[in-house]
Design an enzyme around this catalytic site. Sequence first.
Site, PDB file in Angstrom:
ATOM      1  CE  LYS A 133      48.494  19.077  39.362  1.00  0.00           C
ATOM      2  NZ  LYS A 133      48.701  17.844  38.649  1.00  0.00           N
ATOM      3  CB  CYS A 182      54.378  19.083  37.487  1.00  0.00           C
ATOM      4  SG  CYS A 182      53.747  18.389  35.960  1.00  0.00           S
ATOM      5  CG  LEU A 240      48.883  12.231  34.431  1.00  0.00           C
ATOM      6  CD1 LEU A 240      50.322  12.247  33.940  1.00  0.00           C
ATOM      7  CD2 LEU A 240      47.982  11.916  33.266  1.00  0.00           C
ATOM      8  CG  ASN A 279      51.891  18.857  41.972  1.00  0.00           C
ATOM      9  OD1 ASN A 279      51.696  17.665  42.247  1.00  0.00           O
ATOM     10  ND2 ASN A 279      51.885  19.302  40.734  1.00  0.00           N
ATOM     11  CB  THR A 303      48.154  22.606  37.065  1.00  0.00           C
ATOM     12  OG1 THR A 303      48.132  21.181  37.077  1.00  0.00           O
ATOM     13  CG2 THR A 303      48.502  23.140  38.440  1.00  0.00           C
ATOM     14  CB  THR A 322      49.197  26.148  33.076  1.00  0.00           C
ATOM     15  OG1 THR A 322      49.361  24.988  33.909  1.00  0.00           O
ATOM     16  CG2 THR A 322      47.778  26.203  32.593  1.00  0.00           C
ATOM     17  CG  LEU A 327      60.263  10.671  53.167  1.00  0.00           C
ATOM     18  CD1 LEU A 327      60.140   9.956  54.498  1.00  0.00           C
ATOM     19  CD2 LEU A 327      60.482  12.172  53.403  1.00  0.00           C
TER      20      LEU A 327
HETATM   21  C1  UGA Z   1      54.107  15.321  39.760  1.00  0.00           C
HETATM   22  C2  UGA Z   1      53.160  14.746  40.824  1.00  0.00           C
HETATM   23  O1  UGA Z   1      53.809  13.655  41.500  1.00  0.00           O
HETATM   24  C3  UGA Z   1      51.871  14.233  40.160  1.00  0.00           C
HETATM   25  O2  UGA Z   1      50.975  13.745  41.147  1.00  0.00           O
HETATM   26  C4  UGA Z   1      51.240  15.409  39.396  1.00  0.00           C
HETATM   27  O3  UGA Z   1      50.050  14.997  38.736  1.00  0.00           O
HETATM   28  C5  UGA Z   1      52.226  15.921  38.375  1.00  0.00           C
HETATM   29  O4  UGA Z   1      53.430  16.357  39.035  1.00  0.00           O
HETATM   30  C6  UGA Z   1      51.585  17.073  37.661  1.00  0.00           C
HETATM   31  O5  UGA Z   1      51.383  18.109  38.287  1.00  0.00           O
HETATM   32  O6  UGA Z   1      51.192  16.915  36.507  1.00  0.00           O
HETATM   33  P1  UGA Z   1      55.803  14.224  37.989  1.00  0.00           P
HETATM   34  O7  UGA Z   1      56.171  15.611  37.588  1.00  0.00           O
HETATM   35  O8  UGA Z   1      55.557  13.203  36.935  1.00  0.00           O
HETATM   36  O9  UGA Z   1      54.471  14.242  38.896  1.00  0.00           O
HETATM   37  O10 UGA Z   1      57.013  13.723  38.872  1.00  0.00           O
HETATM   38  P2  UGA Z   1      57.223  13.152  40.337  1.00  0.00           P
HETATM   39  O11 UGA Z   1      57.137  11.684  40.339  1.00  0.00           O
HETATM   40  O12 UGA Z   1      56.379  13.886  41.304  1.00  0.00           O
HETATM   41  O13 UGA Z   1      58.741  13.561  40.579  1.00  0.00           O
HETATM   42  C7  UGA Z   1      59.128  14.922  40.583  1.00  0.00           C
HETATM   43  C8  UGA Z   1      60.588  15.084  40.857  1.00  0.00           C
HETATM   44  O14 UGA Z   1      60.849  14.788  42.213  1.00  0.00           O
HETATM   45  C9  UGA Z   1      61.533  14.213  40.037  1.00  0.00           C
HETATM   46  O15 UGA Z   1      62.591  15.014  39.577  1.00  0.00           O
HETATM   47  C10 UGA Z   1      62.010  13.180  41.036  1.00  0.00           C
HETATM   48  O16 UGA Z   1      63.296  12.721  40.732  1.00  0.00           O
HETATM   49  C11 UGA Z   1      61.993  13.969  42.322  1.00  0.00           C
HETATM   50  N1  UGA Z   1      61.871  13.141  43.547  1.00  0.00           N
HETATM   51  C12 UGA Z   1      60.768  12.382  43.746  1.00  0.00           C
HETATM   52  C13 UGA Z   1      62.872  13.156  44.495  1.00  0.00           C
HETATM   53  O17 UGA Z   1      63.891  13.857  44.335  1.00  0.00           O
HETATM   54  N2  UGA Z   1      62.750  12.396  45.623  1.00  0.00           N
HETATM   55  C14 UGA Z   1      61.656  11.634  45.842  1.00  0.00           C
HETATM   56  O18 UGA Z   1      61.595  10.968  46.908  1.00  0.00           O
HETATM   57  C15 UGA Z   1      60.648  11.620  44.881  1.00  0.00           C
END
Ligand code: UGA
Length: 447
Positions: free
Chosen positions: A215, A271, A161, A219, A129, A93, A261
């Site tokens: 959901k 996402c 996930l 996020n 989502t 989506t 953090l």
């Molecule tokens: C995210 C959510 O964490 C999942 O729980 C959710 O299922 C998924 O979206 C979704 O909606 O399908 P994801 O997109 O794989 O998962 O990535 P994240 O691990 O959440 O990271 C997102 C972004 O945040 C990355 O660019 C990462 O570098 C950044 N980030 C993460 C930071 O800048 N600082 C942090 O402390 C953590």
Amino acid sequence: MALKITVIGTGYLGATHAAAMAELGFEVLGLDVVPEKIEMLKRGEVPMYEPGLEELLRKHVAGIEGSSGRLRFTMDWAEVGEFGDVHFVCVNTPQKHGEYACDMSYVDAAFESLAPHLHGPALVVGKSTVPVGSADRLAARLAELAPAGEDAELAWNPEFLREGFAVNDTLHPDRIVVGVRSERAEKLLREVYATPVTAGSPFVLTDFPTAELVKTSANSFLATKISFINAMAEVCEAADGDVVKLAEAIGHDERIGKKFLRAGIGFGGGCLPKDIRAFMARAGELGADQALTFLREIDSINMRQRGQMVELAREALGGGSFLGKRVAVLGAAFKPDSDDVRDSPALNVAGQIHLQGGQVTVYDPKGMANARRLFPTLAYADSAIEAVRGADVVLHLTEWREFRELDPAVLGEAVTTRLVLDGRNALDPEVWRRAGWTYRAMGRPTA
Ligand code: UGA
């Protein structure tokens, strides 16, 4: 008899879900409308980089030597309708072009295609989502289109996930959320998830709107945490504080927690950015837009980080123009252990500097092919050492383990100037400084 499961849409979510369902012992049939994807999956190949997924797939795809044979793929809707007791809808989506709202066309198309083939009792389970209220609407559409009528029922079961951990997150979810309208639906989903529930995953039963909202609010909370720490980084930068120490210290408070953090160039991917925007758009439609105006600020703090990284690079290079400057960029994927470059902060920063005349060379362990496709005018190198050769500045923009393990002394021999900017606060400043580098990061004191 074991339930028969179908999975509609075989992207990150669907491919992983299908393989995981086969691992849990079910007979699974996956469907996608893209022939190339189905051909790859039938050969046991995964269309993206996701650790452990190919192994899991090969363990179950029918026709692969030694596999359980429980997982098959098709493009035939009638076959899917005939086969499944439970149908998981896992299509994407994306954000609508030129709008904040979410594009529901793939979800709608999936329901329109599937429903006419449901002749007997079936549970359709939405995993995509979606804006709150969609399940309600789709349930009505299902009852209208399915020959089985009321026997074709809907449930909503959002997925949490993370890319890079998709297999583990699917097999061992930290919670299972199901929105249902009947005991039958609940019973079927308890059967599907019996293994993880027995292993300790909480099973949260709810109504449709709450399931959808869980959901988007999860996020939004994660995005808020990241933008919060990035706002603190801005203040630290102005006050000569250290945001990494600050995050460590506040993280000791269990109510706050250490995770999510990490200050830096912010969140990207397929996402978080689009989900907070779609959430704002939906709240607006519901007349609750005021409740979510803070997400606008979360979004703008996040987008500002990218620009600030560009300014940090400009300043480190002496101010003025990037013309003629050689800039090495380590990282293109939106996060490590992924080849996904959708809305990648790393690639955005690389692109901005390139468009301002810098000579940018990018290297990423897995994201090269996707980055080249999205941004063909950037220069790409085959290794970190090749990317930094002759560089006036090195930008660390995706925190791959490979980059943390680089030897700054060896890299130092290849560059023109030993200047590294850490956009992810993930390198050890001491190690780099000892090797004669100037290390800078947003929200951290200069040496
Ligand atoms: C995210 C959510 O964490 C999942 O729980 C959710 O299922 C998924 O979206 C979704 O909606 O399908 P994801 O997109 O794989 O998962 O990535 P994240 O691990 O959440 O990271 C997102 C972004 O945040 C990355 O660019 C990462 O570098 C950044 N980030 C993460 C930071 O800048 N600082 C942090 O402390 C953590």
